[in-house]
Scaffold this motif. Structure first.
Motif, PDB file in Angstrom:
ATOM      1  N   ALA A 100      -3.967  23.512   9.516  1.00  0.00           N
ATOM      2  CA  ALA A 100      -4.866  22.872  10.483  1.00  0.00           C
ATOM      3  C   ALA A 100      -5.563  23.898  11.368  1.00  0.00           C
ATOM      4  N   ARG A 101      -4.895  25.034  11.637  1.00  0.00           N
ATOM      5  CA  ARG A 101      -5.514  26.082  12.462  1.00  0.00           C
ATOM      6  C   ARG A 101      -6.757  26.669  11.809  1.00  0.00           C
ATOM      7  N   LEU A 102      -6.877  26.547  10.499  1.00  0.00           N
ATOM      8  CA  LEU A 102      -8.031  27.076   9.769  1.00  0.00           C
ATOM      9  C   LEU A 102      -8.957  25.967   9.292  1.00  0.00           C
ATOM     10  N   SER A 103      -8.738  24.756   9.786  1.00  0.00           N
ATOM     11  CA  SER A 103      -9.549  23.621   9.353  1.00  0.00           C
ATOM     12  C   SER A 103     -10.980  23.744   9.869  1.00  0.00           C
ATOM     13  N   PRO A 104     -11.969  23.323   9.069  1.00  0.00           N
ATOM     14  CA  PRO A 104     -13.357  23.305   9.572  1.00  0.00           C
ATOM     15  C   PRO A 104     -13.590  22.230  10.628  1.00  0.00           C
ATOM     16  N   ASN A 105     -12.640  21.298  10.758  1.00  0.00           N
ATOM     17  CA  ASN A 105     -12.743  20.248  11.777  1.00  0.00           C
ATOM     18  C   ASN A 105     -12.383  20.845  13.138  1.00  0.00           C
ATOM     19  N   TRP A 106     -13.347  20.846  14.074  1.00  0.00           N
ATOM     20  CA  TRP A 106     -13.157  21.504  15.368  1.00  0.00           C
ATOM     21  C   TRP A 106     -12.009  20.881  16.156  1.00  0.00           C
ATOM     22  N   LEU A 108      -9.366  19.063  15.121  1.00  0.00           N
ATOM     23  CA  LEU A 108      -8.065  19.315  14.514  1.00  0.00           C
ATOM     24  C   LEU A 108      -7.630  20.754  14.747  1.00  0.00           C
ATOM     25  N   ARG A 109      -8.584  21.674  14.636  1.00  0.00           N
ATOM     26  CA  ARG A 109      -8.258  23.091  14.834  1.00  0.00           C
ATOM     27  C   ARG A 109      -7.812  23.370  16.264  1.00  0.00           C
ATOM     28  N   ALA A 112      -4.278  21.789  16.998  1.00  0.00           N
ATOM     29  CA  ALA A 112      -3.201  22.609  16.432  1.00  0.00           C
ATOM     30  C   ALA A 112      -2.989  23.870  17.262  1.00  0.00           C
ATOM     31  N   GLY A 113      -4.088  24.496  17.692  1.00  0.00           N
ATOM     32  CA  GLY A 113      -3.972  25.683  18.526  1.00  0.00           C
ATOM     33  C   GLY A 113      -3.325  25.390  19.870  1.00  0.00           C
ATOM     34  N   GLY A 114      -3.681  24.261  20.469  1.00  0.00           N
ATOM     35  CA  GLY A 114      -3.075  23.878  21.738  1.00  0.00           C
ATOM     36  C   GLY A 114      -1.581  23.621  21.607  1.00  0.00           C
ATOM     37  N   TYR A 115      -1.191  22.956  20.522  1.00  0.00           N
ATOM     38  CA  TYR A 115       0.237  22.716  20.271  1.00  0.00           C
ATOM     39  C   TYR A 115       0.991  24.035  20.172  1.00  0.00           C
ATOM     40  N   ILE A 116       0.454  24.947  19.395  1.00  0.00           N
ATOM     41  CA  ILE A 116       1.143  26.225  19.169  1.00  0.00           C
ATOM     42  C   ILE A 116       1.297  26.998  20.467  1.00  0.00           C
TER      43      ILE A 116
END
Length: 379
Positions: A100-106, A108-109, A112-116
């Motif tokens: 998800a971190r590499l997803s083209p969907n802004w 979702l990306r 995922a980054g916020g969760y991490i």
């Protein structure tokens, strides 16, 4: 002779070994002297003595009349069980987050980054206490338990129906293990046939059929029991069924969610290490994004992912010792109780160290074997 480099190296290394042996000998002598002066005897004979304390959660039969050795085994099995469950879930969750971190969907990306960033920057002990507090404070008491389908949610945890003890259920578990082996062997054969002839053999539905058929046959052959123990409220607790305690749920959730954040970054780094030319070539062939990940990127990224992933598995297993903070009877918790009752501190701590070392070496050996299997073989 001193002018020879080999002689000098031999002398230096011998001197270092003698120094280490001298320090270790002094430490052992000092330890024995202090123990004798306090009339403390060493040995593992206490493991056969009656423990005299109960353990709230156990995977094997145990009561207060059993030995300290049996109590130690119960704590060890609890540690292995929660670690195995958390490793499995953390791997799947971390893989999904890394992709998800590499997803083209802004959106979702960014989610995922916020969760991490939110999870991996908060100490694990605080997360365990948070999960434990939420489960014990926000859920209702037993008398007002929430019913969700056939399960109950309360401050005692999750209570759900459970099959009554019967050999057929163990047979079904063995059938699942056999299905996993059959699925793996069939997948290897399909790969060999494809490499030799170019013909694609189906893998998905034969594996699914094995996982359905083999456990069902084992279950039916051993009697096909259908009796389930149903939970029923009796006084201040449930009778029947199976209760998963808030201590286990808190530890399982904390370890899984915390470790998944680190695994996600490892997966992201491994995927980004795949040469861009490989991605361009796959897209030029018309592969979908799912096919690109499954057939091109993940197989190559595994060579980068496995070594740091091994470290995360080791960290998760050792972090399970934080269970003592929320009352889950793991290896450390049971050993601490044993230590306090017997006073055999050196033996108890030594056993814990030896067990964690053995578990870590076993995980490292398994992961190194798998890393050897997926390595890039040069011609």
């Amino acid at each position: 002779m001193w002018g020879s480099g080999r002689v000098r190296r031999f002398v230096y290394q011998t001197a270092l070994l003698l120094l280490i042996a001298a320090v270790a000998g002094y430490a052992v002598h000092n330890l024995v002297h202090n123990l004798q002066s306090r009339s403390i005897t060493m040995g593992f004979g206490y493991l056969t003595q009656e423990a005299g304390f109960d353990i709230s959660e156990k995977l094997v039969a145990y009561d207060a009349g059993r030995s300290y050795g049996r109590a130690f085994l119960v704590g060890l099995l609890n540690t292995l069980f929660v670690s195995a469950c958390a490793i499995f879930v953390a791997t799947l969750l971390g893989l999904a987050l890394g992709i998800a971190r590499l997803s083209p969907n802004w959106l979702l990306r960014k989610l995922a980054g916020g969760y991490i960033e939110a999870v991996r920057n908060v100490p694990l002990i605080l997360q365990l206490l948070m999960w434990y507090g939420m489960l014990t404070e926000l859920l209702p008491p037993v008398g007002q338990a929430w019913r969700i389908g056939v399960a109950y949610l309360s401050q005692r945890g999750v209570t759900l129906p459970w099959p009554e003890a019967h050999d057929a259920w163990w047979g079904a578990l063995l059938g699942i293990a056999a299905a996993a082996v059959v699925s793996l062997l069939w997948s290897k054969r399909a790969q060999a046939v494809q490499a030799r002839t170019g013909r694609l053999l189906p893998v998905g539905w034969p594996s699914l059929l094995a996982f359905v058929l083999l456990p069902s046959l084992a279950w039916a052959a051993l009697g096909a029991p259908t009796n389930w123990s149903q939970p029923a409220l009796a006084g201040f607790d449930f009778e029947g069924g199976k209760t998963i305690s808030p201590e286990f749920l808190s530890l399982f959730a904390g370890l899984s969610i915390y470790t998944a954040a680190f695994i996600a970054e490892i997966v992201r780094g491994g995927l980004q290490a795949v040469p861009k030319g490989q991605v361009d070539a796959a897209q030029a062939l018309g592969l979908s994004r799912a096919q690109l990940l499954r057939l091109v990127m993940l197989p190559q990224a595994l060579r980068v992912i496995i070594p740091p992933l091994t470290s995360q598995y080791l960290n998760l297993t050792k972090n399970s010792s934080l269970a003592v903070a929320i009352g889950y009877p793991d290896l450390v918790s049971v050993s601490n109780t044993t230590l306090n009752q017997t006073g055999q501190a050196i033996e108890a701590i030594g056993l814990m160290m030896a067990v964690y070392l053995a578990i870590s070496l076993a995980i490292s050996g398994l992961m190194n074997w798998y890393n050897f299997r997926v390595r890039l073989v040069e011609r």
